[in-house]
Design a protein around this motif. Structure first.
Motif, PDB file in Angstrom:
ATOM      1  N   ASN A 138     -10.086  57.953  58.406  1.00 14.07           N
ATOM      2  CA  ASN A 138      -9.106  57.408  57.601  1.00 14.07           C
ATOM      3  C   ASN A 138      -7.866  58.165  57.891  1.00 14.07           C
ATOM      4  O   ASN A 138      -6.578  57.660  57.809  1.00 14.07           O
TER       5      ASN A 138
ATOM      6  N   GLU B 183      -6.048  56.902  60.604  1.00 12.88           N
ATOM      7  CA  GLU B 183      -5.431  55.448  60.448  1.00 12.88           C
ATOM      8  C   GLU B 183      -4.026  55.686  59.284  1.00 12.88           C
ATOM      9  O   GLU B 183      -3.368  54.658  59.568  1.00 12.88           O
ATOM     10  N   THR B 184      -4.109  56.482  58.370  1.00 12.94           N
ATOM     11  CA  THR B 184      -3.126  56.424  57.482  1.00 12.94           C
ATOM     12  C   THR B 184      -2.655  57.764  57.158  1.00 12.94           C
ATOM     13  O   THR B 184      -3.275  58.841  57.122  1.00 12.94           O
ATOM     14  N   ASN B 185      -1.184  58.001  57.318  1.00 10.24           N
ATOM     15  CA  ASN B 185      -0.664  59.225  57.028  1.00 10.24           C
ATOM     16  C   ASN B 185      -0.213  59.177  55.871  1.00 10.24           C
ATOM     17  O   ASN B 185       0.719  58.682  55.126  1.00 10.24           O
TER      18      ASN B 185
ATOM     19  N   LYS C 222       2.353  56.098  51.995  1.00 13.07           N
ATOM     20  CA  LYS C 222       1.463  56.066  53.021  1.00 13.07           C
ATOM     21  C   LYS C 222       1.833  55.317  54.032  1.00 13.07           C
ATOM     22  O   LYS C 222       2.497  54.303  54.031  1.00 13.07           O
ATOM     23  N   GLU C 223       1.726  56.010  55.280  1.00 14.83           N
ATOM     24  CA  GLU C 223       2.212  55.516  56.320  1.00 14.83           C
ATOM     25  C   GLU C 223       1.226  54.961  57.288  1.00 14.83           C
ATOM     26  O   GLU C 223       0.184  55.551  57.430  1.00 14.83           O
ATOM     27  N   ASN C 224       1.182  53.957  58.137  1.00 16.67           N
ATOM     28  CA  ASN C 224       0.319  53.295  59.283  1.00 16.67           C
ATOM     29  C   ASN C 224       1.001  53.974  60.592  1.00 16.67           C
ATOM     30  O   ASN C 224       1.915  53.457  61.045  1.00 16.67           O
TER      31      ASN C 224
ATOM     32  N   THR D  55       2.037  51.209  63.593  1.00 19.35           N
ATOM     33  CA  THR D  55       2.741  50.453  63.153  1.00 19.35           C
ATOM     34  C   THR D  55       4.283  50.921  62.733  1.00 19.35           C
ATOM     35  O   THR D  55       5.344  50.354  62.758  1.00 19.35           O
TER      36      THR D  55
END
Length: 287
Positions: free
Chosen positions: A94, A97-99, A115-117, A120
């Motif tokens: 996880n 997948e998420t910063n 929260k950054e992906n 993308t």
């Protein structure tokens, strides 16, 4: 299998069980709120950490409240280790997948959450509730390039500086209050009308826009190049890139009478990925 009759062992066992039940209830409540109200934890990793705490509480309570055979202890310990390993793996996946960009305000009353992906570059700003929960509020206007710097300008305003996909510096300001008692919306640029000085910098806000003089260089930012965030800050931009942030300090007072001079202080913060501190400016009479 017998019940352990030792007083303190029993007390600790029941406390562990109650904690486990509390964590389990928290997780159930989270899943329901997430399903119907888009509620999330301020950091996605909390879900897996709470899972582990819940199972740890159950394991400890069973070991303390019951007299288990050696075989049952081995089975319970193995199940606990397996559970922790699985949740640890899911936590790592996880985090890739998420910063999660999370910071608590200096007075511990607010939490800044983005929260950054990483795949993308899309980043979402979240509004925090009750400490550990949050809901999505808005998408950052520029896709991030995985470089961030966060600075609290006051107890209720935080500046996130980052680079976008074109390697331009951008700033997003999270605000959690106002200086007008919540009575009405106001424009920061209009409220700081006049001349402000401090830390070797000079800021003048007038009908043309906001000019900033620093290190002997003056630059005027017209009103169409100024972006307001909440009622506490504005970002001054040049060529679609953030240059400065101006924010209202806690001691800044909004006057209903526009003829009254502004009181209090403001902060000037340069948009840069290097380490820097905001400057505090005070209102000075125009010459």
């Amino acid at each position: 299998m017998k019940i352990n009759r030792n007083k303190w062992t029993t007390v600790l066992g029941w406390c562990s069980l109650l904690l486990a039940i509390g964590f389990f209830g928290l997780q159930i409540g989270y899943l329901v709120m997430h399903r119907f109200f888009q509620v999330e934890y301020i950091d996605n990793q909390l879900f897996f950490i709470i899972n582990c705490l819940c199972f740890l509480g159950i394991t400890v309570s069973l070991l303390l409240l019951l007299v288990l055979t050696r075989k049952m202890i081995w089975i319970l310990s193995g199940a606990a280790i397996l559970f922790f390993i699985v949740n640890g793996v899911l936590l790592v996946e996880n985090s890739q997948e998420t910063n999660n960009i999370t910071s608590i305000s200096p007075d511990w009353k607010h939490v800044f959450v983005v929260k950054e992906n990483p795949a993308t570059g899309a980043a979402i700003y979240y509004r925090s509730y009750y400490g550990i929960f949050c809901r999505p509020k808005q998408v950052l206007p520029y896709r991030a390039n995985d470089r961030y710097k966060l600075k609290w300008l006051a107890n209720d305003s935080a500046a996130l500086t980052y680079t976008d996909a074109n390697d331009k510096i951008q700033q997003f300001i999270g605000t959690y209050g106002d200086r007008g008692g919540g009575r009405s919306y106001y424009y920061v640029g209009a409220e700081i009308h006049g001349q402000w000085q401090g830390g070797g910098a000079l800021v003048i806000s007038n009908t043309k826009g906001i000019s900033v003089t620093e290190a002997g260089t003056t630059e005027l930012f017209e009103w169409d190049s100024i972006v307001q965030f909440g009622t506490l800050a504005v970002v001054l931009k040049r060529d679609d890139q953030a240059v400065w942030t101006l924010s209202l300090n806690k001691d800044f007072e909004i006057h209903s009478d526009a003829s009254e001079p502004a009181t209090g202080t403001i902060r000037l913060y340069r948009a840069t990925m290097e380490n820097n501190e905001p400057l505090t400016l005070r209102n000075e009479p125009l010459n």
